[in-house]
Design a protein around this motif. Structure first.
Motif, PDB file in Angstrom:
ATOM      1  N   ILE A   3      64.460  50.045  32.566  1.00 26.80           N
ATOM      2  CA  ILE A   3      65.755  49.869  33.305  1.00 26.80           C
ATOM      3  C   ILE A   3      65.760  48.734  34.143  1.00 26.80           C
ATOM      4  O   ILE A   3      64.680  48.705  35.052  1.00 26.80           O
ATOM      5  CB  ILE A   3      66.290  50.990  33.938  1.00 26.80           C
ATOM      6  CG1 ILE A   3      66.339  52.177  33.257  1.00 26.80           C
ATOM      7  CG2 ILE A   3      67.653  50.633  34.493  1.00 26.80           C
ATOM      8  CD1 ILE A   3      66.769  53.593  34.174  1.00 26.80           C
ATOM      9  N   VAL A   4      66.308  47.546  33.834  1.00 26.61           N
ATOM     10  CA  VAL A   4      66.300  46.224  34.796  1.00 26.61           C
ATOM     11  C   VAL A   4      67.639  46.275  35.447  1.00 26.61           C
ATOM     12  O   VAL A   4      68.803  46.069  34.880  1.00 26.61           O
ATOM     13  CB  VAL A   4      66.234  45.086  33.762  1.00 26.61           C
ATOM     14  CG1 VAL A   4      66.101  43.832  34.589  1.00 26.61           C
ATOM     15  CG2 VAL A   4      64.897  45.211  33.000  1.00 26.61           C
ATOM     16  N   THR A   5      67.665  45.999  36.652  1.00 23.52           N
ATOM     17  CA  THR A   5      68.709  45.592  37.569  1.00 23.52           C
ATOM     18  C   THR A   5      68.151  44.950  38.816  1.00 23.52           C
ATOM     19  O   THR A   5      66.998  44.820  38.863  1.00 23.52           O
ATOM     20  CB  THR A   5      69.586  46.909  38.042  1.00 23.52           C
ATOM     21  OG1 THR A   5      69.015  47.559  39.269  1.00 23.52           O
ATOM     22  CG2 THR A   5      69.830  47.943  37.186  1.00 23.52           C
ATOM     23  N   GLN A   6      69.110  44.348  39.463  1.00 28.33           N
ATOM     24  CA  GLN A   6      68.691  43.589  40.661  1.00 28.33           C
ATOM     25  C   GLN A   6      68.494  44.729  41.972  1.00 28.33           C
ATOM     26  O   GLN A   6      68.584  45.781  41.557  1.00 28.33           O
ATOM     27  CB  GLN A   6      69.771  42.674  41.263  1.00 28.33           C
ATOM     28  CG  GLN A   6      70.958  43.161  41.243  1.00 28.33           C
ATOM     29  CD  GLN A   6      72.103  42.184  41.444  1.00 28.33           C
ATOM     30  OE1 GLN A   6      71.847  41.168  42.415  1.00 28.33           O
ATOM     31  NE2 GLN A   6      73.448  42.347  40.931  1.00 28.33           N
ATOM     32  N   GLY A   7      67.740  44.434  42.812  1.00 26.73           N
ATOM     33  CA  GLY A   7      67.934  45.190  43.798  1.00 26.73           C
ATOM     34  C   GLY A   7      69.207  45.346  44.596  1.00 26.73           C
ATOM     35  O   GLY A   7      70.379  44.672  44.269  1.00 26.73           O
TER      36      GLY A   7
END
Length: 350
Positions: free
Chosen positions: A205-209
């Protein structure tokens, strides 16, 4: 100064302020990262940055401890040579997963493929627990890794959500200028490879902080990196799954239905094809609007409709309180179910 609570990498404090201006508060809630600034003790003097409070930032509603002058941190003693938050006063030296001194060096030195790893890409950090819930409700056996980009908070330690999700994750990789994950990487590409070959992830899963940055314009927001993450996953032979930001509760027209952030990131920035997921059981009016917006992005993407209503119990049982822009699960159900649907689809193809 008094300590309040602590979670991985972070210490929350109540601090009395030596006011320099009439508008300064008498006391503030502050956050310290002990490995960067030292561990404050009751009665210690601390140097504070009050900018987040002065701006009234919702996510960053803390004063930040810059230094504990009378209790400095230990000297850096890590075998790594990678510097993050580079050339700022609080730059952090870390060991990248693929550095020569890393125990994963041999596994990552020649790694060039994700071997079909499903990679769910979302804009906001608040989507992370919902995507995870959807994935694990579908395939409880999956090893799911979180790959954090540097568009929001740089220290992964800032996120209490991430701390609470640690038992459910195979691990966290912090990429680019972000730091504090179980593994460190220099960019999203190497971060995805570290997730696959270092953490042995079945799904990423890729998201920004936390702490999305936006100016209200078509291009001025940190979430454009979601489109770049789709390209990175495709370049490495992964299978990108785009989780668009969908809401019928956001009062801002640009974020109602499919957010303009998702339209720009997945429609203009993402050049590689992805599975573009929406729930098949949205309310009729919302479903019609969302389907029209997402269909306009196909091709290159493929619109995939996934049932989501039965995922509500999995969302409610998460060890974190779901929240996006101050709205919880009951307030913005469509947002969280949409993210969970993307996780369900990714688990199904893993």
């Amino acid at each position: 100064m008094q300590a309040r609570r602590e979670w991985r990498g972070s210490l929350e404090l109540d601090v009395t302020v030596d006011r320099r201006r009439a508008e300064d508060p008498d006391s503030v809630r502050a956050l310290a990262y002990p490995s960067l600034v030292g561990r404050p003790r009751a009665g210690d003097r601390v140097l504070l940055n009050l900018n987040a409070l002065a701006l009234g930032l919702g996510t960053g509603g803390y004063a930040l401890v810059v230094a504990v002058p009378d209790n400095l941190p230990d000297d850096v003693d890590v075998p790594g040579h990678v510097v993050k938050a580079r050339y700022t006063p609080l730059q952090a030296v870390v060991l990248a997963a693929d550095e020569e001194a890393s125990p994963l060096r041999s596994a990552l030195a020649g790694a060039a493929s994700l071997d079909g790893l499903p990679v769910v890409v979302a804009d906001l950090h608040s989507a992370l627990p919902a995507v995870l819930a959807g994935a694990l409700a579908t395939r409880p056996d999956l090893r799911v890794a979180y790959v954090m980009t540097d568009g929001g908070a740089l220290p992964a330690w800032f996120s209490r959500t991430l701390d609470a999700l640690r038992p459910l994750l195979a691990g966290t990789v912090t990429t680019g200028q972000s730091f504090g994950g179980d593994l460190e990487s220099t960019n999203v590409h190497s971060g995805l490879l570290a997730a696959r070959h270092g953490l042995r992830a079945d799904l990423a899963i890729v998201t920004q902080g936390p702490g999305n940055l936006g100016t209200g314009t078509h291009w001025g927001f940190s979430g454009v990196a979601a489109g770049e993450a789709v390209n990175a996953a495709a370049a490495l032979d992964g299978r990108p799954v785009a989780a668009p930001r969908i809401s019928d509760a956001d009062p801002r027209p640009r974020h109602h239905g499919v957010s303009h952030h998702s339209v720009t990131a997945f429609g203009r920035v993402a050049l590689a094809p992805a599975d573009l997921v929406m729930p098949s059981d949205l309310a009729p009016d919302l479903a019609t609007a969302v389907r029209a917006s997402l269909s306009a992005l196909c091709p290159p993407h493929t619109l995939v409709e996934v049932p989501s209503l039965d995922l509500a119990p999995a969302l409610a049982e998460l060890p974190v309180k779901l929240s996006t822009m101050g709205r919880g699960l009951a307030d913005d159900t469509a947002y969280f179910l949409s993210a969970a649907a993307a996780g369900r689809h990714a688990a199904a193809i893993a």
